[in-house]
Design an enzyme around this catalytic site. Sequence first.
Site, PDB file in Angstrom:
ATOM      1  CB  THR A   1      -5.436   4.329   9.800  1.00 58.15           C
ATOM      2  OG1 THR A   1      -5.382   3.439   8.690  1.00 58.15           O
ATOM      3  CG2 THR A   1      -6.894   4.635  10.104  1.00 58.15           C
TER       4      THR A   1
ATOM      5  CD  GLU B   1      -9.036   1.590  11.347  1.00 60.31           C
ATOM      6  OE1 GLU B   1      -8.043   0.840  11.346  1.00 60.31           O
ATOM      7  OE2 GLU B   1      -9.422   2.192  10.335  1.00 60.31           O
TER       8      GLU B   1
ATOM      9  CE  LYS C   1      -0.967  -1.965   5.649  1.00 54.64           C
ATOM     10  NZ  LYS C   1      -1.249  -2.657   6.885  1.00 54.64           N
TER      11      LYS C   1
ATOM     12  CD1 TRP D   1      -2.885   2.174   5.738  1.00 50.14           C
ATOM     13  CD2 TRP D   1      -3.556   0.830   4.086  1.00 50.14           C
ATOM     14  NE1 TRP D   1      -3.512   1.079   6.295  1.00 50.14           N
ATOM     15  CE2 TRP D   1      -3.920   0.241   5.307  1.00 50.14           C
ATOM     16  CE3 TRP D   1      -3.874   0.158   2.891  1.00 50.14           C
ATOM     17  CZ2 TRP D   1      -4.584  -0.968   5.393  1.00 50.14           C
ATOM     18  CZ3 TRP D   1      -4.529  -1.045   2.970  1.00 50.14           C
ATOM     19  CH2 TRP D   1      -4.878  -1.608   4.204  1.00 50.14           C
TER      20      TRP D   1
END
Length: 548
Positions: free
Chosen positions: A189, A334, A445, A450
């Site tokens: 991420t 996550e 975002k 991202w």
Amino acid sequence: MARLMGQMMQMPLMISSLLRHAARHAGDVEIVSKRVEGDIHRYTYRDAELRARKLAQALARLGCEASDRVGTLAWNGYRHFEIYYGASGSGLVLHTINPRLFPEQIAWIVNDAEDRVLCFDLSFLPLVEKLAPQLRSVQHFVLMAGRSHMPAQSTLANLHSYEDLLEAEDGVYHWPEFDENTASSICYTSGTTGNPKGAVYSHRSTLLHSYGLSMPDAMGVGGADVILPVVPMFHVNAWGTPYAAPMIGAKLVFPGPHLDGKSLYELMEAEKVSFSAGVPTVWLGLINFAKAQNLRFSTLKRTVIGGSACPPAMMRTLEDEFGVEVIHAWGMTEMSPLGTLARLKAKHRELPVEAQRRILEKQGKAIFGVDMALVGDEGQALPWDGQSSGNLVVRGPWVIRSYYRRDESPLIGLDGQQWFPTGDVAAIDADAFMQITDRSKDVIKSGGEWISSIELENIAMAHPAVLEAAAIACAHPKWDERPLLVVVRKPGAELTREQMLGFFEGRIAKWQVPDDVAFVDEIPHTATGKIQKLKLREMFKGHKLPGS
Ligand code: AMP
């Protein structure tokens, strides 16, 4: 006193069991893929399971050993699906990579994960050829295509045709059983500060997440559904749909790289898709196309929208004009990713439609398996009163406890338990509905992807005319958020908007370049010298980005 133990079979929760189950109980159910080449491929769960077994054999023949990482740079399609199972099912670790990242970042991620094999779609051959000299761990490159699509010449050593690899195997392979806590896949991420970080899922966490997401008050999918994940298989495993679909025996439809409104609409209609999932931006394209052509969906009933806040207007359009129920969801890499979904409780059914809508616009209730709490500035737990807003923390069996190869624990203590801080700021009402109100992590975002504000700031600061720079998110009707760069010029230095933006060229992916630059005399700081992003965001709240 010794406890009486349960006397049930010890059967590890294995990812391979999902596909084996589908092959046995929904063997004739189809998986339909629109390929990179533009044509349609169709086969069944039975076929997919056999090919996944052959792939497991092929990966072993390439020398892969337990827990070796198998990277993918691929769209949503049946070969990608086979790698999900062939790799994880045989004890290897699937590593899906976001091809939209800047090439240097992709190389960094492949090296960090130490991918041994890299599988990629035809579209990414030039990218992989360019990156190969930087990829330290990759021993085999697998082009996810048949022999006829192999390049006559390539700079890649050890380049294999996926189909050739499978053809060489007989499929006589038994899925191994091992500890269910073994790593099954890894997703990086960029939604954190610093370099991207890996979230390592296990067989157990993946299976529990699949049960959780299929529940009626979650995605509520079943064997009569036809599921089209628009969300990429490289974005948190397409939110778990490639695991849930075989678990429940639902038909799967993969759009490949064809994500424009027209292609998606036509595929949904042709394959009788009933359920879909994706970020708000893709729905915008689909809605615009359908509206312009005056079309309606004949089979699509429900869609999960998440990854970014779903604009209320989009929910209304889909429901009122198209008869498609929107399930607003929140989660993160996550968290595998599902955390909350907005579904009404029985008592809400009596409320007027407008009041129901306001509830459904929230990010929703936690599904069983995820616990939430709000933490105030003093580290105290905040009440669920719909007003108190604080840092949202979560815990559960499909929430990470650490990042891949990072020593420092991201967890924080609250009321005697360890929690993962999401970086989102939220309020939770008395009915346990969570609503995101802000974000404490310093990232932007855009269209579900991202952009690191720190990376933008570092680039801007490297310009000789820049004294200080801060990147903040600005609301955008299409992309949800786009970066705005706030710059203080050095005294006497000259710098135009165009010069500043031009400086980003070649240093970052095009879509990550800020949309606009605002020159100011001073950027607000906290007492400790940190940029006050919240204050900056307030200052530029109404800022109109060019073209928005
Ligand atoms: P990712 O790990 O890329 O899936 O990003 C997770 C983050 O996206 C969350 O921590 C939120 O900041 C944001 N996000 C995801 N879903 C939503 C949503 N429904 N509303 C607002 N923000 C969201």
